[in-house]
Enzyme design. Structure first.
Site, PDB file in Angstrom:
ATOM      1  N   GLY A   1       0.819  -1.200   0.000  1.00 26.37           N
ATOM      2  CA  GLY A   1       0.000   0.000   0.000  1.00 26.37           C
ATOM      3  C   GLY A   1       0.858   1.256   0.000  1.00 26.37           C
ATOM      4  O   GLY A   1       2.087   1.200  -0.134  1.00 26.37           O
ATOM      5  N   ALA A   2       0.211   2.403   0.148  1.00 31.78           N
ATOM      6  CA  ALA A   2       0.925   3.678   0.206  1.00 31.78           C
ATOM      7  C   ALA A   2       0.069   4.689   0.960  1.00 31.78           C
ATOM      8  O   ALA A   2      -1.160   4.570   1.012  1.00 31.78           O
ATOM      9  CB  ALA A   2       1.208   4.194  -1.200  1.00 31.78           C
TER      10      ALA A   2
ATOM     11  N   GLU B   1       9.897  -2.318   3.818  1.00 28.02           N
ATOM     12  CA  GLU B   1       9.113  -2.229   2.576  1.00 28.02           C
ATOM     13  C   GLU B   1       9.991  -1.781   1.410  1.00 28.02           C
ATOM     14  O   GLU B   1       9.840  -2.258   0.285  1.00 28.02           O
ATOM     15  CB  GLU B   1       7.945  -1.263   2.771  1.00 28.02           C
ATOM     16  CG  GLU B   1       6.879  -1.823   3.711  1.00 28.02           C
ATOM     17  CD  GLU B   1       5.815  -0.812   4.101  1.00 28.02           C
ATOM     18  OE1 GLU B   1       4.741  -1.236   4.505  1.00 28.02           O
ATOM     19  OE2 GLU B   1       6.076   0.405   4.022  1.00 28.02           O
TER      20      GLU B   1
ATOM     21  N   LYS C   1      -5.816   8.124  -1.707  1.00 29.69           N
ATOM     22  CA  LYS C   1      -4.357   8.194  -1.576  1.00 29.69           C
ATOM     23  C   LYS C   1      -3.701   8.975  -2.716  1.00 29.69           C
ATOM     24  O   LYS C   1      -2.529   9.332  -2.632  1.00 29.69           O
ATOM     25  CB  LYS C   1      -3.761   6.778  -1.510  1.00 29.69           C
ATOM     26  CG  LYS C   1      -4.291   5.931  -0.358  1.00 29.69           C
ATOM     27  CD  LYS C   1      -3.860   6.493   0.968  1.00 29.69           C
ATOM     28  CE  LYS C   1      -4.288   5.663   2.157  1.00 29.69           C
ATOM     29  NZ  LYS C   1      -3.748   4.315   2.209  1.00 29.69           N
TER      30      LYS C   1
HETATM   31  C1  5RP Z   1       3.231   0.847   6.155  1.00 29.43           C
HETATM   32  C2  5RP Z   1       2.886   1.499   4.878  1.00 29.43           C
HETATM   33  C3  5RP Z   1       1.509   1.281   4.351  1.00 29.43           C
HETATM   34  O1  5RP Z   1       1.598   0.683   3.099  1.00 29.43           O
HETATM   35  C4  5RP Z   1       0.848   2.623   4.256  1.00 29.43           C
HETATM   36  O2  5RP Z   1       0.876   3.245   5.528  1.00 29.43           O
HETATM   37  C5  5RP Z   1      -0.605   2.468   3.785  1.00 29.43           C
HETATM   38  O3  5RP Z   1      -1.334   1.806   4.779  1.00 29.43           O
HETATM   39  P1  5RP Z   1      -2.870   1.483   4.601  1.00 29.43           P
HETATM   40  O4  5RP Z   1      -2.986   0.500   3.486  1.00 29.43           O
HETATM   41  O5  5RP Z   1      -3.284   0.919   5.932  1.00 29.43           O
HETATM   42  O6  5RP Z   1      -3.580   2.776   4.298  1.00 29.43           O
HETATM   43  O7  5RP Z   1       3.653   2.172   4.255  1.00 29.43           O
HETATM   44  O8  5RP Z   1       4.471   1.267   6.608  1.00 29.43           O
END
Ligand code: 5RP
Length: 216
Positions: A84-85, A105, A123
């Site tokens: 994810g991001a 990651e 996002k």
């Molecule tokens: C963890 C990350 C996650 O990918 C990012 O925070 C997105 O999280 P989510 O899918 O819960 O919105 O970088 O370190």
């Protein structure tokens, strides 16, 4: 957009990414709420996979979903990594590390032939904005903070590798310039800016529709 539809979009993006994985692949598993539905979707496919996880939480959830997770010690390369991001900006430039896992990651993304970013539509941003997560070496933290300025300790436990989690809160005029500045600081273990050289696919689901940026 309701919370329910964001969750639906995360699942849609995750399930699409699961469909990209083929039998026999070495797979990097990201961390967070968007990766969460990826794990059962991947487990349900019953493929023979070798997986590495970017956090203890993901390792536990992946094993619970029936995936074979191994330490990232003997594998030198991965076929695909999915994660994810926190922000996805043109480039694509990503901000990652909201879940404190960006160091592992980034190592997993760098090892992968294909790095697939999955997200729900909120996002997407026009420009990267602070905060940008950083992991600092515990040794000399006060000195590192003094040199960097604009970095605030986040609090909470250290990373699984003993690092101190903090956030760059200063301006982000140019993500490449900020990435270079953070990369040049010896006390920074890793920062959460992921540049275009790392990212092959961007899969974003908005209100039930998938937008897919294919491999380069
Ligand atoms: C963890 C990350 C996650 O990918 C990012 O925070 C997105 O999280 P989510 O899918 O819960 O919105 O970088 O370190």
């Amino acid at each position: 957009m309701t919370a329910g539809s964001v969750e639906t979009d995360k699942r849609l993006a995750a399930e699409y990414a699961a469909s990209l994985v083929q039998d026999g692949m070495r797979v990097g598993l990201g961390t967070g709420t968007t990766v969460a539905p990826l794990l059962p979707a991947l487990g349900a496919r019953g493929l023979r996979l070798r997986c590495v996880a970017t956090s203890p939480a993901t390792a536990a959830a992946a094993r619970a979903a029936g995936l074979a997770v191994e330490p990232f010690e003997s594998l030198t390369e991965l076929d695909i990594a999915i994660d994810g991001a926190d922000q996805i900006a043109p480039g694509p430039w990503l901000v990652k590390g909201g879940g404190r896992a960006h160091t592992r990651e980034k190592i997993v993304a760098a090892a992968a032939a294909r790095f697939v970013v999955i997200a729900s539509g909120e996002k997407r941003v026009e420009r990267i904005r602070p905060p940008v997560p950083v992991e600092l070496l515990a040794f000399g933290t006060a000195s590192t903070l003094h040199r960097l300025g604009h970095v605030v300790l986040r609090g909470g436990p250290p990373s699984p590798d003993g690092g101190v989690i903090a956030d760059w809160t200063g301006p982000v005029e140019d993500p490449a310039a900020l990435a270079a500045r953070l990369d040049a600081e010896p006390g920074v273990v890793a920062h959460g800016l992921f540049g275009p050289e790392l990212v092959t696919d961007v899969v974003v689901a908005s209100a039930g529709d998938l937008a897919i940026r294919a491999p380069r």
